[in-house]
Write an enzyme that holds these catalytic residues in place. Structure first.
Site, PDB file in Angstrom:
ATOM      1  N   LYS A  52       7.972  -5.949   1.237  1.00 13.22           N
ATOM      2  CA  LYS A  52       6.784  -5.219   0.782  1.00 13.22           C
ATOM      3  C   LYS A  52       5.654  -6.216   0.644  1.00 13.22           C
ATOM      4  O   LYS A  52       5.892  -7.397   0.413  1.00 13.22           O
ATOM      5  CB  LYS A  52       7.048  -4.580  -0.584  1.00 13.22           C
ATOM      6  CG  LYS A  52       6.145  -3.432  -0.887  1.00 13.22           C
ATOM      7  CD  LYS A  52       6.635  -2.199  -0.174  1.00 13.22           C
ATOM      8  CE  LYS A  52       5.877  -0.966  -0.548  1.00 13.22           C
ATOM      9  NZ  LYS A  52       6.656   0.229  -0.199  1.00 13.22           N
TER      10      LYS A  52
HETATM   11  N1  GLU Z   1       5.587   2.496   2.445  1.00 12.55           N
HETATM   12  C1  GLU Z   1       6.615   3.398   2.818  1.00 12.55           C
HETATM   13  C2  GLU Z   1       7.782   3.298   1.862  1.00 12.55           C
HETATM   14  O1  GLU Z   1       7.632   2.862   0.743  1.00 12.55           O
HETATM   15  C3  GLU Z   1       7.026   3.240   4.287  1.00 12.55           C
HETATM   16  C4  GLU Z   1       7.585   1.907   4.647  1.00 12.55           C
HETATM   17  C5  GLU Z   1       7.821   1.725   6.137  1.00 12.55           C
HETATM   18  O2  GLU Z   1       7.701   2.678   6.884  1.00 12.55           O
HETATM   19  O3  GLU Z   1       8.125   0.590   6.511  1.00 12.55           O
HETATM   20  O4  GLU Z   1       8.861   3.714   2.160  1.00 12.55           O
END
Ligand code: GLU
Length: 435
Positions: free
Chosen positions: A125
């Site tokens: 993240k």
């Molecule tokens: N931000 C989204 C999540 O928390 C998608 C993450 C992604 O597709 O890599 O799942």
């Protein structure tokens, strides 16, 4: 201290880790569930230590030139939590509330989420502490590109693949793809997902998280023997996840009685017309002026008399203070980490079925996986294929988690962690320890 005030507005800056209540520190909230699941799995002490530690944590300064000629320096993070099962995967958020602990927790959740739906990714993240609503398009572009170049060593289709998250969207993904490609001297579409369709994005990606929420809610209703028709839904947070969840649940015959954004919410016990509400918000930028509804606060929305509650905004919305007031029978966690660990206990005692974040909102990363596969193969699927494959994964994952919950008499959340940790641990055992 809560990160979010009663009205749902962000405090200007969320407190640093030491001043979080243990219950509200997202990393500790993640760890509390991890520990519980790891103990039930009888995870060996060595692996337990490995899986509690993020693999890599990057902190960068992101200097940019504001439009007025002044220099501003933002702080950005990227955390790769675990890459045993494949490239790190996870979104990037632009928000004043970003902290390293939050990004660590979110990266861990991505690891467990990808494992719950069994896609070959690890978890990561990123975040930049900023308020994008005060920045021009040009400033946002400069910041996004500078942040991407600051973390460029970790990025790559085989190493770390970002996606949208809070306050980021297709536009930012296009800039990241371009920045990375300029450094590599050739176009690399698979370095990021959630891109515009024209440049390697996947059909269905924008709706995927909300579609996943709808699918698991449908499964939960089936499991409880309740009909879809007439099921009353309240949605907290009306961004990408909340609005699409509401729209698709309405299409399935459910009645959306309330929705809210950070300013507050609107309520009509007979049901809202969701497409109309979306249109209104797009045109007027506020829900407050919507006609023929009762104006409610976010706290009131959580306590509404309804069947399904969808928290689809930020962390720590359902806490030990308000959990006892919740009347919904099902909570579908569209957001990451919306429920504190203490609140979990209260909800379980009340017999509320919580479809945990790492399962409920996994539709987004599942279609991100499809996008990455399509980019790498250079062959694109129609929307029906994307949606069918998403449905299969969401339904299977729901059933696997529900079976684990029944087998061990645990909540769906602890069961989801058990499914995930077991899958990640198996790969670690097979790979062995490189020393
Ligand atoms: N931000 C989204 C999540 O928390 C998608 C993450 C992604 O597709 O890599 O799942």
């Amino acid at each position: 201290m809560s990160n979010v005030t009663a009205s749902g507005h962000h405090a200007p800056i969320r407190p640093e880790r030491d001043t979080f209540l243990a219950d509200e520190n997202p990393f500790e909230a993640m760890m509390a569930r991890f520990d519980d699941a790891a103990q039930r799995l009888k995870l060996e002490p060595g692996l337990y230590k490995v899986l509690r530690s993020p693999e890599k944590q990057i902190i960068v300064s992101v200097p940019i030139l504001r439009d007025n000629g002044e220099v501003e320096v933002y702080t950005g993070y990227r955390v790769l939590y675990n890459t045993a099962r494949g490239p790190a995967k996870g979104g990037i958020r632009f928000d004043m509330g970003v902290t390293l602990d939050e990004v660590k927790a979110l990266a861990a959740w991505m690891t467990w989420k990808c494992a719950v739906v069994n896609i070959p990714f690890g978890g990561s993240k990123g975040g930049v502490i900023c308020d994008p609503s005060t920045m021009s398009n040009a400033e946002l572009e400069r910041m996004t590109r500078r942040y991407a170049s600051a973390i460029i060593e970790t990025l790559g289709p085989d190493s770390d693949v970002p996606a949208p998250d809070v306050n980021t969207n297709e536009r930012m993904m296009a800039w990241i793809m371009d920045t990375y490609s300029m450094h590599k001297r050739h176009t690399v579409t698979a370095v990021v997902t959630g891109k515009p369709i024209e440049m390697g994005g996947s059909l269905g990606r924008r709706e995927a998280t909300g579609r996943g929420c709808m699918l698991v809610t449908r499964e939960a209703l089936k499991k409880m023997g309740r009909p879809l028709k007439g099921t009353r839904v309240a949605v907290q947070g009306f961004g990408n996840v909340g609005s699409i969840s509401a729209l698709l649940m309405e299409r399935e015959g459910m009645t959306v009685v309330a929705v809210s954004d950070k300013e507050g919410g609107i309520y009509n016990p007979k049901g809202l017309n969701v497409p109309d509400v979306i249109q209104h918000l797009q045109a007027r930028k506020t829900l407050k002026t919507y006609p023929n509804v009762e104006i409610i606060t976010n706290e009131q929305l959580l306590a509404l008399d309804c069947d399904v509650l969808v928290p689809a905004a930020l962390e720590n919305v359902i806490t030990q203070e308000n959990a006892s007031r919740i009347k919904a029978k099902i909570i579908c966690e569209g957001a990451n980490g919306p429920t504190s660990a203490h609140a979990d206990k209260i909800l379980a005692e009340k017999g509320i079925l919580v479809i945990p974040d790492i399962l409920a909102n996994a539709g987004g990363v599942t279609v991100s996986y499809f996008e990455w596969v399509q980019d790498r193969g250079g062959y694109f699927w129609d929307e029906e294929t994307v949606n069918q494959r998403l449905e299969k994964i969401m339904v299977t994952s729901f059933q696997e988690v529900a079976a684990m919950a029944d087998r061990h008499s645990v909540t769906m959340r602890i069961a989801a962690y058990m499914v995930a940790i077991d899958r990640v641990a198996k790969v670690h055992r097979l790979r062995g320890m490189y020393a």
